[in-house]
Structures are given as C-alpha cells and as structure tokens.
Design a protein around this motif. Structure first.
Motif, PDB file in Angstrom:
ATOM      1  N   CYS A 100      40.947   7.435  37.514  1.00  0.00           N
ATOM      2  CA  CYS A 100      42.117   7.370  36.632  1.00  0.00           C
ATOM      3  C   CYS A 100      43.400   7.838  37.312  1.00  0.00           C
ATOM      4  O   CYS A 100      44.491   7.632  36.760  1.00  0.00           O
ATOM      5  CB  CYS A 100      41.882   8.199  35.372  1.00  0.00           C
ATOM      6  SG  CYS A 100      40.629   7.528  34.281  1.00  0.00           S
ATOM      7  N   TYR A 101      43.299   8.477  38.478  1.00  0.00           N
ATOM      8  CA  TYR A 101      44.479   9.048  39.119  1.00  0.00           C
ATOM      9  C   TYR A 101      44.905   8.162  40.288  1.00  0.00           C
ATOM     10  O   TYR A 101      44.209   8.086  41.305  1.00  0.00           O
ATOM     11  CB  TYR A 101      44.213  10.497  39.535  1.00  0.00           C
ATOM     12  CG  TYR A 101      44.215  11.377  38.313  1.00  0.00           C
ATOM     13  CD1 TYR A 101      45.370  12.035  37.912  1.00  0.00           C
ATOM     14  CD2 TYR A 101      43.086  11.475  37.506  1.00  0.00           C
ATOM     15  CE1 TYR A 101      45.395  12.805  36.757  1.00  0.00           C
ATOM     16  CE2 TYR A 101      43.101  12.237  36.346  1.00  0.00           C
ATOM     17  CZ  TYR A 101      44.261  12.899  35.981  1.00  0.00           C
ATOM     18  OH  TYR A 101      44.274  13.641  34.821  1.00  0.00           O
ATOM     19  N   ARG A 102      46.026   7.494  40.089  1.00  0.00           N
ATOM     20  CA  ARG A 102      46.479   6.465  41.019  1.00  0.00           C
ATOM     21  C   ARG A 102      47.736   6.911  41.760  1.00  0.00           C
ATOM     22  O   ARG A 102      48.584   7.644  41.235  1.00  0.00           O
ATOM     23  CB  ARG A 102      46.779   5.165  40.260  1.00  0.00           C
ATOM     24  CG  ARG A 102      45.674   4.724  39.288  1.00  0.00           C
ATOM     25  CD  ARG A 102      44.401   4.322  40.016  1.00  0.00           C
ATOM     26  NE  ARG A 102      43.339   3.956  39.094  1.00  0.00           N
ATOM     27  CZ  ARG A 102      43.196   2.732  38.563  1.00  0.00           C
ATOM     28  NH1 ARG A 102      44.077   1.765  38.821  1.00  0.00           N
ATOM     29  NH2 ARG A 102      42.171   2.478  37.757  1.00  0.00           N
ATOM     30  N   ALA A 103      47.862   6.428  42.973  1.00  0.00           N
ATOM     31  CA  ALA A 103      49.064   6.695  43.768  1.00  0.00           C
ATOM     32  C   ALA A 103      50.242   5.902  43.216  1.00  0.00           C
ATOM     33  O   ALA A 103      50.079   4.806  42.682  1.00  0.00           O
ATOM     34  CB  ALA A 103      48.813   6.309  45.223  1.00  0.00           C
ATOM     35  N   ALA A 104      51.439   6.449  43.352  1.00  0.00           N
ATOM     36  CA  ALA A 104      52.655   5.730  42.967  1.00  0.00           C
ATOM     37  C   ALA A 104      53.129   4.807  44.085  1.00  0.00           C
ATOM     38  O   ALA A 104      53.833   3.824  43.835  1.00  0.00           O
ATOM     39  CB  ALA A 104      53.759   6.720  42.613  1.00  0.00           C
ATOM     40  N   ALA A 105      52.734   5.113  45.309  1.00  0.00           N
ATOM     41  CA  ALA A 105      53.109   4.328  46.481  1.00  0.00           C
ATOM     42  C   ALA A 105      52.178   4.779  47.621  1.00  0.00           C
ATOM     43  O   ALA A 105      51.544   5.831  47.535  1.00  0.00           O
ATOM     44  CB  ALA A 105      54.574   4.565  46.847  1.00  0.00           C
ATOM     45  N   VAL A 135      46.557   6.814  35.246  1.00  0.00           N
ATOM     46  CA  VAL A 135      47.913   7.350  35.316  1.00  0.00           C
ATOM     47  C   VAL A 135      48.322   7.446  36.782  1.00  0.00           C
ATOM     48  O   VAL A 135      47.475   7.458  37.685  1.00  0.00           O
ATOM     49  CB  VAL A 135      48.013   8.737  34.653  1.00  0.00           C
ATOM     50  CG1 VAL A 135      47.675   8.656  33.171  1.00  0.00           C
ATOM     51  CG2 VAL A 135      47.089   9.736  35.364  1.00  0.00           C
ATOM     52  N   GLN A 136      49.616   7.525  37.018  1.00  0.00           N
ATOM     53  CA  GLN A 136      50.116   7.711  38.372  1.00  0.00           C
ATOM     54  C   GLN A 136      50.330   9.186  38.658  1.00  0.00           C
ATOM     55  O   GLN A 136      50.727   9.955  37.783  1.00  0.00           O
ATOM     56  CB  GLN A 136      51.435   6.959  38.568  1.00  0.00           C
ATOM     57  CG  GLN A 136      51.274   5.453  38.691  1.00  0.00           C
ATOM     58  CD  GLN A 136      52.574   4.779  39.092  1.00  0.00           C
ATOM     59  OE1 GLN A 136      53.654   5.354  38.989  1.00  0.00           O
ATOM     60  NE2 GLN A 136      52.476   3.534  39.543  1.00  0.00           N
ATOM     61  N   GLY A 137      50.066   9.571  39.893  1.00  0.00           N
ATOM     62  CA  GLY A 137      50.293  10.941  40.301  1.00  0.00           C
ATOM     63  C   GLY A 137      49.051  11.803  40.193  1.00  0.00           C
ATOM     64  O   GLY A 137      47.969  11.335  39.820  1.00  0.00           O
TER      65      GLY A 137
END
Length: 238
Positions: A100-105, A135-137
């Motif tokens: 669920c925890y995704r990088a923004a870039a 979610v991002q971050g």
C-alpha cells in the motif's frame, strides 16, 4: 535446549499415527519438543519430512539442518500458548501493508509498483473481502477499520501450524496480503518473494549490489520458501 547437543543415539526415525495426528518416533520412542511436549503434527506429509531430518543426522543434532522439526517445535511450544497475541501482531500488518505504500517518484518506480502490487490488492479485495487503499509516501495512513477487522478475523482463524508459517510469510515479506497470497497459492513462492522486494531490487538496479545485503536477502528468501513449504505440508490432503 541442551537436548539439541546430544549425539545421534537412534537407529531409525519413523512416523506413527496417533489419535492427535502423526508422531515421530526414534526406535519406538516418541520425540519430544524442547518444552517436553510430544512432537505430534497434523499430517503424515509433514511428519515424513521431519522423520527424514532425524534420519539424516550423522553425529550431532543440529537444529539448523532440521527446519521442519524446528518450525513444528515452535508451533507446539510457542504459538499454541500465544496464538491470540501472535495473530494480533500479524493482523496489524494490514494497516501498514508493504503493497500500500508507494513512491511519489521517479515515474518508472511508481509505474512498476502499480503494475506489480495493484493486482495483489485487487485479489485481496475479491478473495479476502478486504479493500486496502494504496497511498504515496512513507507516512502512516490508516486503512478502513472494517477491512482490517475482516483480515484480522481470518488471521485469528488460522490453526497453530498455519499461524507459525504465516508469521514468517508476513514478517519476512512485510505484507499481510503477500502472506495470504502465499497460503492461497495465488503465485509460486519465488514470485511472491520477488514482489515483496520491488523497492530493494530497484535500489540495486540503480546503485549496484551490496554483498552483505544480498546475503541477508538470500537468507530471508530461504526462510520465506521454507515457511511456504511448511504451511503446505501441514495441510490435510483431500
């Protein structure tokens, strides 16, 4: 743990059916766990694998070469006594699941994570009836309490042998979803392990490999694959 220091004193390890399951005996005497409980497991397949470990002992008992014995001991001596606490600890991964925890870039990494992890979350929603939101971050973002309750109930429903395997499947991968996917046979365990290491693999591809990190990852992968095998062997056939 002093019993583990003994030299081999038996000629043959074999499996004996009992009312509780399948016992492992050494020349007719039942094997005991470190806490002195009978080493009785739920399936003949698992018992056969344990008996093979005991028959493979040459001189000294080395628990490092007996992973199925060691996991069964943990199930009987530890998980049986702490089932609820362990289930609570593992269920908590759902509120901070790796997938669920995704990088923004950068964009190639975000696209890779979405491509590899979104199908896992879709599978969890369909099969486990729990919708988790990416979610991002890295800041914690609480998931829907109802989804977490559904996942928690399924963790608490696991028997002690399944929960023993699940502990390693979840804690090593960092993902409750991947742990459930392993038990449900969504993918082979090597694929699921790869899915748990997308971020690490990305870093290696960008900055090169670190020998110490690679050695640790190899040990964790071996433990993950063992947990998957232990779970499957502990399941009744038919």
């Amino acid at each position: 743990m002093s019993d583990w220091k003994l030299k081999r004193f038996w000629d043959n390890a074999h499996v004996t059916p009992t009312a509780e399951g399948f016992a492992i005996e050494l020349d007719g005497r039942g094997v005991k766990t470190p806490a002195k409980a009978p080493l009785i497991v739920p399936t003949q397949a698992l018992a056969d694998r344990i008996a093979r470990e005991w028959n493979a002992v040459e001189e000294m008992i080395d628990p490092g070469t007996m992973p199925f014995t060691r996991s069964s001991n943990a199930a009987i001596d530890k998980v049986t006594l702490q089932h609820a606490e362990i289930a609570d600890m593992l269920a908590a991964y759902g509120d901070a699941d790796l997938t669920c925890y995704r990088a923004a870039a950068p964009q190639p990494l975000t696209e890779l994570q979405a491509r590899e992890w979104d199908p896992l979350l879709a599978w969890a929603e369909k099969t486990l009836s729990a919708r988790l939101i990416p979610v991002q971050g890295v800041m914690h973002a609480p998931q829907n309490p109802q989804a977490l309750r559904v996942l928690s109930d399924q963790v608490h429903a696991l028997d002690v042998f399944a929960l023993t395997a699940f502990h390693d499947l979840v804690s090593l991968s960092g993902s409750l979803v991947i742990g459930f996917a392993a038990m449900h046979g969504l993918h082979d365990p090597q694929t699921l392990w790869r899915l748990s290491r997308i971020d690490e693999q990305w870093q290696e591809d960008q900055w090169g490999k670190d020998d110490e990190a690679m050695a640790m990852a190899a040990r964790k992968e071996s433990d993950f694959l063992h947990a998957h095998a232990f779970y499957n062997l502990s399941r009744p056939r038919g």
